[in-house]
Design a protein around this motif. Sequence first.
Motif, mmCIF file in Angstrom:
data_model
loop_
_atom_site.group_PDB
_atom_site.id
_atom_site.type_symbol
_atom_site.label_atom_id
_atom_site.label_comp_id
_atom_site.label_asym_id
_atom_site.label_seq_id
_atom_site.Cartn_x
_atom_site.Cartn_y
_atom_site.Cartn_z
ATOM 1 N N PRO A 6 -18.936 7.106 -10.757
ATOM 2 C CA PRO A 6 -19.557 7.362 -12.058
ATOM 3 C C PRO A 6 -19.100 6.323 -13.092
ATOM 4 N N TYR A 7 -19.987 6.020 -14.010
ATOM 5 C CA TYR A 7 -19.644 5.104 -15.105
ATOM 6 C C TYR A 7 -20.210 5.675 -16.391
ATOM 7 N N PRO A 8 -19.453 5.806 -17.440
ATOM 8 C CA PRO A 8 -18.040 5.428 -17.490
ATOM 9 C C PRO A 8 -17.161 6.361 -16.636
ATOM 10 N N TYR A 9 -16.036 5.815 -16.221
ATOM 11 C CA TYR A 9 -15.078 6.555 -15.414
ATOM 12 C C TYR A 9 -14.175 7.319 -16.376
ATOM 13 N N THR A 10 -14.233 8.652 -16.329
ATOM 14 C CA THR A 10 -13.571 9.483 -17.338
ATOM 15 C C THR A 10 -12.190 9.974 -16.882
ATOM 16 N N GLU A 11 -11.442 10.495 -17.821
ATOM 17 C CA GLU A 11 -10.141 11.091 -17.490
ATOM 18 C C GLU A 11 -10.313 12.252 -16.517
ATOM 19 N N ALA A 12 -11.352 13.059 -16.700
ATOM 20 C CA ALA A 12 -11.595 14.189 -15.795
ATOM 21 C C ALA A 12 -11.881 13.691 -14.381
ATOM 22 N N THR A 13 -12.636 12.602 -14.260
ATOM 23 C CA THR A 13 -12.919 12.030 -12.944
ATOM 24 C C THR A 13 -11.638 11.518 -12.301
ATOM 25 N N ALA A 14 -10.820 10.834 -13.059
ATOM 26 C CA ALA A 14 -9.539 10.326 -12.539
ATOM 27 C C ALA A 14 -8.645 11.480 -12.098
ATOM 28 N N ASP A 15 -8.557 12.528 -12.908
ATOM 29 C CA ASP A 15 -7.748 13.698 -12.544
ATOM 30 C C ASP A 15 -8.245 14.306 -11.241
ATOM 31 N N TRP A 16 -9.578 14.474 -11.115
ATOM 32 C CA TRP A 16 -10.153 15.050 -9.893
ATOM 33 C C TRP A 16 -9.835 14.169 -8.688
ATOM 34 N N TRP A 17 -10.013 12.863 -8.834
ATOM 35 C CA TRP A 17 -9.802 11.943 -7.715
ATOM 36 C C TRP A 17 -8.349 11.980 -7.239
ATOM 37 N N ILE A 18 -7.419 11.939 -8.148
ATOM 38 C CA ILE A 18 -6.000 11.961 -7.777
ATOM 39 C C ILE A 18 -5.669 13.271 -7.066
ATOM 40 N N GLN A 19 -6.142 14.389 -7.589
ATOM 41 C CA GLN A 19 -5.896 15.686 -6.952
ATOM 42 C C GLN A 19 -6.534 15.741 -5.564
ATOM 43 N N HIS A 20 -7.743 15.225 -5.438
ATOM 44 C CA HIS A 20 -8.447 15.168 -4.147
ATOM 45 C C HIS A 20 -7.648 14.347 -3.134
ATOM 46 N N LEU A 29 0.838 -1.194 0.000
ATOM 47 C CA LEU A 29 0.000 0.000 0.000
ATOM 48 C C LEU A 29 0.873 1.244 0.000
ATOM 49 N N THR A 30 0.499 2.244 -0.798
ATOM 50 C CA THR A 30 1.165 3.546 -0.816
ATOM 51 C C THR A 30 0.104 4.621 -1.059
ATOM 52 N N SER A 31 0.561 5.850 -1.068
ATOM 53 C CA SER A 31 -0.295 6.960 -1.485
ATOM 54 C C SER A 31 -0.568 6.853 -2.981
ATOM 55 N N VAL A 32 -1.604 7.537 -3.416
ATOM 56 C CA VAL A 32 -1.923 7.652 -4.839
ATOM 57 C C VAL A 32 -0.915 8.595 -5.489
ATOM 58 N N HIS A 33 -0.603 8.331 -6.751
ATOM 59 C CA HIS A 33 0.313 9.178 -7.522
ATOM 60 C C HIS A 33 -0.370 9.618 -8.813
ATOM 61 N N PRO A 34 0.026 10.761 -9.368
ATOM 62 C CA PRO A 34 -0.544 11.181 -10.655
ATOM 63 C C PRO A 34 -0.385 10.126 -11.753
ATOM 64 N N LYS A 35 0.673 9.322 -11.707
ATOM 65 C CA LYS A 35 0.877 8.289 -12.726
ATOM 66 C C LYS A 35 -0.143 7.149 -12.650
ATOM 67 N N ASP A 36 -0.998 7.158 -11.634
ATOM 68 C CA ASP A 36 -2.007 6.109 -11.471
ATOM 69 C C ASP A 36 -3.233 6.311 -12.359
#
Length: 179
Positions: free
Chosen positions: A40-54, A12-19
């Motif tokens: 949300p489905y489909p899971y979009t690039e914008a959602t992934a970007d928001w989640w990683i930043q969050h 286990l580690t922290s999330v990284h932008p490369k994820d």
Amino acid sequence: MMELDVRDGFYLTSVHPKDKSAYLEHLNDKSVSDAIPVLPYPYTEATADWWIQHRLELLSENGKEISFALRNSEGYLIGSVGADDFRIGKTHKAEIGYWLARAYQGQSLASDALRVFVRYAFDHLEVTRLTAHTLDFNIASARILEKNGFKLEGCLRQHTKTRSGVFDTFAWGLLKGEE
């Protein structure tokens, strides 16, 4: 960077932008996303970007990790376990969640990762109670909680609406010292 050993090269580690690519791959798998009502489905690039930043913002605010990426021996994100929006020191309880990529399911890996997180949460996050919810059809998730000492505390009838319908939701709890 904090790294918690799960077993056999999984950690286990922290999330990284490369994820981002791993999130897009795994969370666009309906067999994974259908069990996560808020996803949300489909899971979009914008959602992934928001989640990683969050995730990165919460790590900065808390000063400690509260939600971990589960990684295989190559460092690739294959799942997650944690308390997504928990603020350390603000409450005595945290709601946990977890998911695992389909290719890794059925190997007790989610159960092992949850065991590591539970120990970490009680030792480092100032909580005395962990809670979780499972949808009535998600027997595998309920079994993961049972294997980690969580107690079934009740059924919330017709409680959770998903893309597939409305489902009963089981409420689970674990107190510090029960693990």
